[in-house]
Design an enzyme around this catalytic site. Structure first.
Site, PDB file in Angstrom:
ATOM      1  N   ASP A  46     -22.486  12.712  14.250  1.00 23.31           N
ATOM      2  CA  ASP A  46     -21.555  11.706  13.747  1.00 23.31           C
ATOM      3  C   ASP A  46     -22.307  10.432  13.390  1.00 23.31           C
ATOM      4  OD1 ASP A  46     -18.404  10.821  13.843  1.00 23.31           O
ATOM      5  OD2 ASP A  46     -19.721   9.178  14.436  1.00 23.31           O
ATOM      6  N   TYR A  51     -23.927   2.243   9.782  1.00 29.06           N
ATOM      7  CA  TYR A  51     -24.954   2.368  10.809  1.00 29.06           C
ATOM      8  C   TYR A  51     -26.355   2.199  10.217  1.00 29.06           C
ATOM      9  CZ  TYR A  51     -21.253   4.653  13.613  1.00 29.06           C
ATOM     10  OH  TYR A  51     -20.095   4.974  14.269  1.00 29.06           O
ATOM     11  N   LYS A  76     -18.861   7.982   7.425  1.00 24.01           N
ATOM     12  CA  LYS A  76     -17.672   7.143   7.285  1.00 24.01           C
ATOM     13  C   LYS A  76     -17.824   6.146   6.139  1.00 24.01           C
ATOM     14  CE  LYS A  76     -17.430   7.351  12.319  1.00 24.01           C
ATOM     15  NZ  LYS A  76     -18.878   7.561  12.560  1.00 24.01           N
ATOM     16  N   HIS A 109     -13.399   3.905   7.960  1.00 19.42           N
ATOM     17  CA  HIS A 109     -13.928   3.379   9.223  1.00 19.42           C
ATOM     18  C   HIS A 109     -12.938   2.490   9.984  1.00 19.42           C
ATOM     19  CE1 HIS A 109     -18.164   2.878  11.086  1.00 19.42           C
ATOM     20  NE2 HIS A 109     -17.253   2.774  12.018  1.00 19.42           N
TER      21      HIS A 109
END
Length: 279
Positions: A46, A51, A76, A109
């Protein structure tokens, strides 16, 4: 190798119930961390555009040699890409970084309600799924009011809602919505991110001691026994192995109930952002 149980989503695709999350894993460390997780046995990864580590995830997947159909990859859509046609550009950028033709699950998100773009984003995710770039689609951090809006506007129920979920914050209104509408729940921050003394709680300690496991393993098992999809994060191999070694026992109904009772019910256990406040 340990076989991780799977859950069938409303898309008809199966998702491994235990995965490996890379939230806050620095980009420079992501490839090594994911490579290690795959060696341990994880097959569900994930990540997210925000990120900044999709390239590292993709590099680890490519290096692993594991057949694509044995992996489940989630990424996401970040909040500033929800409007207009931006989600289409965003998924293609994520796929390029991951080195993949499709992701198994694509999520919005946050709802960012003040922007009021989450319904448009959901419509675009439907188009992305129909174009074959994502096999399943869902949301993250959406509350029942947001979920109701999505279904009203599109007639489509998200496959999952990935929410902050740990013993001190169980978001039962979202759980009830999911149970009533065929949407599964994914837990982020499943161990409370170390922001409160979860592992010292008597209910957790008692469950761990009863089964000869660590408190973290007992809490991960609680998520699994409750039917949640869960992906604890660690960059240390020993901890990854411990987090994966949770299939040789099950909590009793009393142990589950005791951990269930750790939720104050008023949202005071939240350790991350509130979905109504992050815009």
């Amino acid at each position: 190798m340990t076989t991780v149980p799977t859950i069938t989503l409303n898309s008809g695709h199966a998702i491994p119930q235990l995965g490996f999350g890379v939230f806050l894993v620095p980009p420079a460390e992501a490839e090594e961390a994911v490579s290690t997780s795959l060696e341990v046995g994880y097959r569900h990864i994930d990540t997210a555009a925000i990120y900044g580590n999709e390239e590292g995830v993709g590099a680890a997947i490519a290096k692993s040699g594991i057949p694509r159909d044995e992996l489940f990859v989630t990424t996401k859509l970040w909040n500033d890409r929800q409007a207009g046609e931006a989600p289409h550009d965003a998924i293609r950028e994520s796929l390029e970084k991951l080195g993949l033709d499709y992701v198994d699950l694509y999520l919005t998100h946050w709802p960012t309600p003040e922007k009021d773009t989450y319904s448009n984003a959901w419509q675009k995710l439907i188009e992305i799924r129909d174009a074959g770039l994502a096999r399943s689609i869902g949301v993250s951090n959406h509350l029942p009011e947001h979920l109701d809006r999505l279904v009203k506007d599109t007639g489509e129920v998200p496959a999952v809602d990935q929410i902050e979920l740990h013993p001190a914050l169980q978001q039962r209104d979202v759980l009830e919505w999911g149970a009533a509408n065929g949407m599964h729940i994914e837990s982020w921050g499943p161990l409370g991110q170390g922001k409160y003394p979860l592992f010292e709680n008597p209910a957790v300690v008692a469950a761990a001691e009863a089964h000869g496991v660590t408190p973290a393993q007992a809490v991960i098992r609680w998520h699994l026994d409750r039917g949640f999809i869960v992906f604890p994060k660690s960059t240390h191999r020993e901890r990854m192995e411990q987090n994966f070694d949770v299939f040789g026992f099950e909590l009793t109904a009393d142990e589950i109930a005791a951990i269930d009772a750790l939720d104050a019910g008023d949202g005071s256990g939240r350790v991350g952002a509130h979905p109504l406040e992050l815009n």
